[in-house]
Design a protein around this motif. Structure first.
Motif, mmCIF file in Angstrom:
data_model
loop_
_atom_site.group_PDB
_atom_site.id
_atom_site.type_symbol
_atom_site.label_atom_id
_atom_site.label_comp_id
_atom_site.label_asym_id
_atom_site.label_seq_id
_atom_site.Cartn_x
_atom_site.Cartn_y
_atom_site.Cartn_z
ATOM 1 N N ILE A 56 37.937 50.636 43.615
ATOM 2 C CA ILE A 56 38.270 52.011 43.229
ATOM 3 C C ILE A 56 39.293 51.957 42.092
ATOM 4 N N GLY A 57 39.024 52.728 41.068
ATOM 5 C CA GLY A 57 39.936 52.759 39.939
ATOM 6 C C GLY A 57 39.458 51.889 38.794
ATOM 7 N N LEU A 58 40.338 51.751 37.815
ATOM 8 C CA LEU A 58 40.021 50.988 36.615
ATOM 9 C C LEU A 58 40.000 49.492 36.917
ATOM 10 N N ALA A 59 38.949 48.806 36.471
ATOM 11 C CA ALA A 59 38.832 47.353 36.693
ATOM 12 C C ALA A 59 37.793 46.792 35.744
ATOM 13 N N CYS A 60 37.926 45.512 35.448
ATOM 14 C CA CYS A 60 36.911 44.808 34.651
ATOM 15 C C CYS A 60 35.708 44.519 35.547
ATOM 16 N N ASN A 61 34.519 44.838 35.044
ATOM 17 C CA ASN A 61 33.310 44.685 35.833
ATOM 18 C C ASN A 61 32.987 43.223 36.105
ATOM 19 N N GLY A 62 32.403 42.968 37.274
ATOM 20 C CA GLY A 62 31.906 41.630 37.554
ATOM 21 C C GLY A 62 30.679 41.341 36.717
ATOM 22 N N ALA A 68 30.059 31.217 33.447
ATOM 23 C CA ALA A 68 30.638 31.296 34.784
ATOM 24 C C ALA A 68 30.436 32.691 35.348
ATOM 25 N N CYS A 69 30.579 32.786 36.647
ATOM 26 C CA CYS A 69 30.420 34.050 37.364
ATOM 27 C C CYS A 69 31.795 34.668 37.589
ATOM 28 N N TRP A 70 31.947 35.948 37.193
ATOM 29 C CA TRP A 70 33.230 36.617 37.268
ATOM 30 C C TRP A 70 33.160 37.798 38.229
ATOM 31 N N ASP A 71 34.074 37.866 39.168
ATOM 32 C CA ASP A 71 34.177 38.991 40.077
ATOM 33 C C ASP A 71 34.970 40.108 39.390
ATOM 34 N N TYR A 72 35.048 41.266 40.040
ATOM 35 C CA TYR A 72 35.843 42.360 39.508
ATOM 36 C C TYR A 72 37.305 41.929 39.424
ATOM 37 N N ALA A 73 37.979 42.375 38.346
ATOM 38 C CA ALA A 73 39.374 41.972 38.121
ATOM 39 C C ALA A 73 40.215 43.187 37.784
ATOM 40 N N ALA A 74 41.464 43.160 38.182
ATOM 41 C CA ALA A 74 42.399 44.252 37.900
ATOM 42 C C ALA A 74 42.856 44.198 36.449
ATOM 43 N N PRO A 75 43.189 45.349 35.863
ATOM 44 C CA PRO A 75 43.671 45.367 34.462
ATOM 45 C C PRO A 75 44.975 44.587 34.311
ATOM 46 N N ASN A 76 45.178 44.096 33.106
ATOM 47 C CA ASN A 76 46.397 43.336 32.768
ATOM 48 C C ASN A 76 46.602 42.150 33.707
ATOM 49 N N ALA A 77 45.513 41.487 34.040
ATOM 50 C CA ALA A 77 45.598 40.324 34.930
ATOM 51 C C ALA A 77 44.749 39.204 34.366
ATOM 52 N N THR A 78 45.082 37.996 34.758
ATOM 53 C CA THR A 78 44.318 36.814 34.364
ATOM 54 C C THR A 78 43.436 36.405 35.537
ATOM 55 N N ALA A 79 42.132 36.588 35.371
ATOM 56 C CA ALA A 79 41.182 36.233 36.435
ATOM 57 C C ALA A 79 40.842 34.754 36.330
ATOM 58 N N ARG A 100 40.259 33.833 32.428
ATOM 59 C CA ARG A 100 39.824 34.893 31.521
ATOM 60 C C ARG A 100 40.776 36.068 31.645
ATOM 61 N N GLN A 101 40.989 36.783 30.545
ATOM 62 C CA GLN A 101 41.954 37.867 30.525
ATOM 63 C C GLN A 101 41.262 39.219 30.660
ATOM 64 N N CYS A 102 41.735 40.038 31.599
ATOM 65 C CA CYS A 102 41.269 41.416 31.764
ATOM 66 C C CYS A 102 42.287 42.332 31.102
ATOM 67 N N GLY A 103 41.846 43.107 30.103
ATOM 68 C CA GLY A 103 42.754 43.939 29.332
ATOM 69 C C GLY A 103 43.205 45.181 30.079
ATOM 70 N N SER A 104 44.159 45.880 29.481
ATOM 71 C CA SER A 104 44.695 47.100 30.100
ATOM 72 C C SER A 104 43.694 48.237 30.117
ATOM 73 N N ASP A 105 42.642 48.158 29.277
ATOM 74 C CA ASP A 105 41.620 49.201 29.234
ATOM 75 C C ASP A 105 40.466 48.921 30.182
ATOM 76 N N GLY A 106 40.569 47.892 31.019
ATOM 77 C CA GLY A 106 39.498 47.572 31.950
ATOM 78 C C GLY A 106 38.322 46.857 31.319
ATOM 79 N N GLN A 107 38.564 46.213 30.160
ATOM 80 C CA GLN A 107 37.516 45.461 29.467
ATOM 81 C C GLN A 107 37.930 44.004 29.354
ATOM 82 N N PRO A 200 47.443 34.588 26.673
ATOM 83 C CA PRO A 200 47.989 35.727 25.944
ATOM 84 C C PRO A 200 48.659 36.745 26.841
ATOM 85 N N GLY A 201 48.132 36.950 28.044
ATOM 86 C CA GLY A 201 48.723 37.931 28.935
ATOM 87 C C GLY A 201 50.107 37.545 29.402
ATOM 88 N N ASP A 202 50.463 36.259 29.305
ATOM 89 C CA ASP A 202 51.774 35.803 29.747
ATOM 90 C C ASP A 202 52.843 35.997 28.684
#
Length: 463
Positions: A56-62, A68-79, A100-107, A200-202
């Motif tokens: 629920i809410g903004l997140a990078c799509n799986g 590689a296979c990527w699950d859903y990730a929260a914004p501004n986080a390193t998956a 991989r980096q998930c941006g603040s815009d959910g992309q 970069p997110g760090d």
């Protein structure tokens, strides 16, 4: 399917060298089996993503990004996800992760770190190359730091003594300044470049760090370009005093200033514009589009070529002059060799050695030989120029001795006045000014030759 299978083989070759046999992978896998494992991994990834409930809410799509296979990730986080099991060398990297980096815009951002999943055989080669580059970086850090210190002292010496103020030394002062700016800019840029493997997110905030890094990159390119143009000014000035006759040195010096500090902007500004429009990536430290890099590379190569031609012309003039004076200079061949070695750092002639070798042509051992040669000589070039044209220059040494003796003399006179103030006033009929020297001491200090014809002075200095 054949097209996808071919793409997979080409894509896997980027992550690590394929086995010598074209149809067989590591651990006995054929290319067909390798593709089947990749297809199965992709299918299981998509099935798992379909079965999972989106957050629920903004997140990078799986998703599956073909690697590689990527699950859903929260914004501004390193998956992170485990290294894909279809890789032929998976057993050796089973404990590694892909980042991989998930941006603040959910992309998902373009950055991805797969270094932990690369072929270990390839990693050994990369580690060896990185070690060589780190050592080269240490060498040029020492070289530029040493050059910066000696150039600063030489600049002070040429600026303090009034008898050393002439067009030739004014050009030397600007050349020393360009060397100092180049050294300071390169050392500063190295501190602002992101460290290898840094996420970069760090970096907080990443956008500000990127702007500062790009600004340092632009300033560095200008300072390097100014250094080459002032080397060209040195060559043009030497050619003018040895070959050409006539003209006002004051007018010429204004032209030299315009060429030395203005010409670099003519190619740095277009490079910044084109780079921002067509290759606005990271810190602008990589030159993937070679046509953009040639906007800067072409003028620099032109200055190197012109200085080399001037160098050959000056050597011809010096050789003819020394041959006509063999009675005064019997060792003219040795003096010609000394003059040649003296002109090499002043005109940057060492750049000619690898100038015809482009970055595309330099591979393997040739690439590291080119880097080592250019980095070592370029970083210590400022140190050599300051030593040759300031510290061991006879005029500078004479002025230093003159100033030292003058300070000792003034100090001794002050001590004498304090000891016998009334006697001093009777024994010194002519009162000395603060910067004057008694006639009895003038001979011991020595005098500089009066400024004469610049061409004869320059030619005489080589014999």
């Amino acid at each position: 399917m054949l097209t996808r299978w071919s793409r997979l083989l080409l894509w896997l070759s980027l992550w690590g060298p394929l086995p010598r046999r074209a149809e067989t992978g590591s651990e006995g896998q054929t290319a067909g089996e390798l593709y089947q494992r990749w297809e199965r991994y992709r299918r299981e990834c998509l099935e798992a993503l379909e079965a999972a409930a989106p957050p629920i809410g903004l997140a990078c799509n799986g998703s599956f990004d073909m690697y590689a296979c990527w699950d859903y990730a929260a914004p501004n986080a390193t998956a992170r996800t485990s290294c894909p099991w279809y890789l032929p060398w998976h057993q050796q990297v089973a404990t590694g992760f892909v980042l991989r980096q998930c941006g603040s815009d959910g992309q998902w951002g373009p950055w991805r770190d797969h270094s932990q999943c690369e072929n270990p055989e390839k990693n050994e080669v990369v580690q060896d190359q990185r070690l060589i580059l780190e050592r080269l970086q240490l060498v040029y850090t020492v070289g530029y730091s040493l050059s910066l210190a000696t150039l600063l002292l030489a600049l002070l010496l040429l600026s303090v003594f009034r008898r050393l103020r002439c067009t030739r030394n004014y050009i030397h002062i600007n050349l020393f300044t360009s060397f100092m700016l180049r050294a300071a800019a390169i050392l500063t840029r190295d501190r602002l470049l992101p460290r290898p493997g840094l996420i970069p997110g760090d970096q907080a905030p990443w956008s500000q760090a990127l702007a500062a890094c790009r600004t340092a990159q632009v300033v560095t390119q200008y300072c390097v370009g100014a250094n080459y143009t002032w080397l060209l000014v040195e060559g043009v000035y030497l050619h003018s005093v040895l070959v050409l006759v006539g003209g006002s040195e004051g007018d010429h010096f204004r032209c030299y200033l315009l060429l030395g500090w203005g010409a670099p902007a003519l190619f740095v500004i277009p490079w910044v514009t084109v780079r921002y429009l067509y290759e606005n990536t990271q810190c602008w430290e990589r030159n993937d589009i070679k046509a953009i890099w040639w906007i800067i590379r072409t003028p620099i190569l032109a200055t190197i070529l012109i200085n080399f031609l001037i160098f050959l012309r000056i050597l011809g003039i010096l050789l003819s002059k020394l041959r006509t004076r063999q009675m005064r200079c019997p060792d003219y061949r040795l003096r010609l060799a000394r003059s040649t070695l003296t002109l090499v750092p002043l005109l940057g002639i060492h750049e000619v050695v690898f100038a015809p070798v482009t970055e595309e042509q330099a591979r393997g051992t040739l690439r590291f030989a080119k880097l080592a040669f250019e980095i070592f000589l370029s970083s210590f070039q400022g140190f050599l120029v300051s030593v040759l044209y300031c510290f061991i220059n006879k005029e500078v040494q004479s002025e230093i001795r003159r100033g030292w003796h003058r300070c000792l003399l003034n100090r001794s006179l002050d001590v004498e006045r304090h000891r016998q103030p009334q006697r001093t006033s009777w024994t010194l009929p002519n009162e000395l000014g603060p910067g004057e020297i008694p006639s009895g001491h003038a001979a011991s200090l020595g005098t500089l030759p009066e400024p004469g014809d610049e061409a004869s002075r320059v030619s005489e200095s080589y014999c």
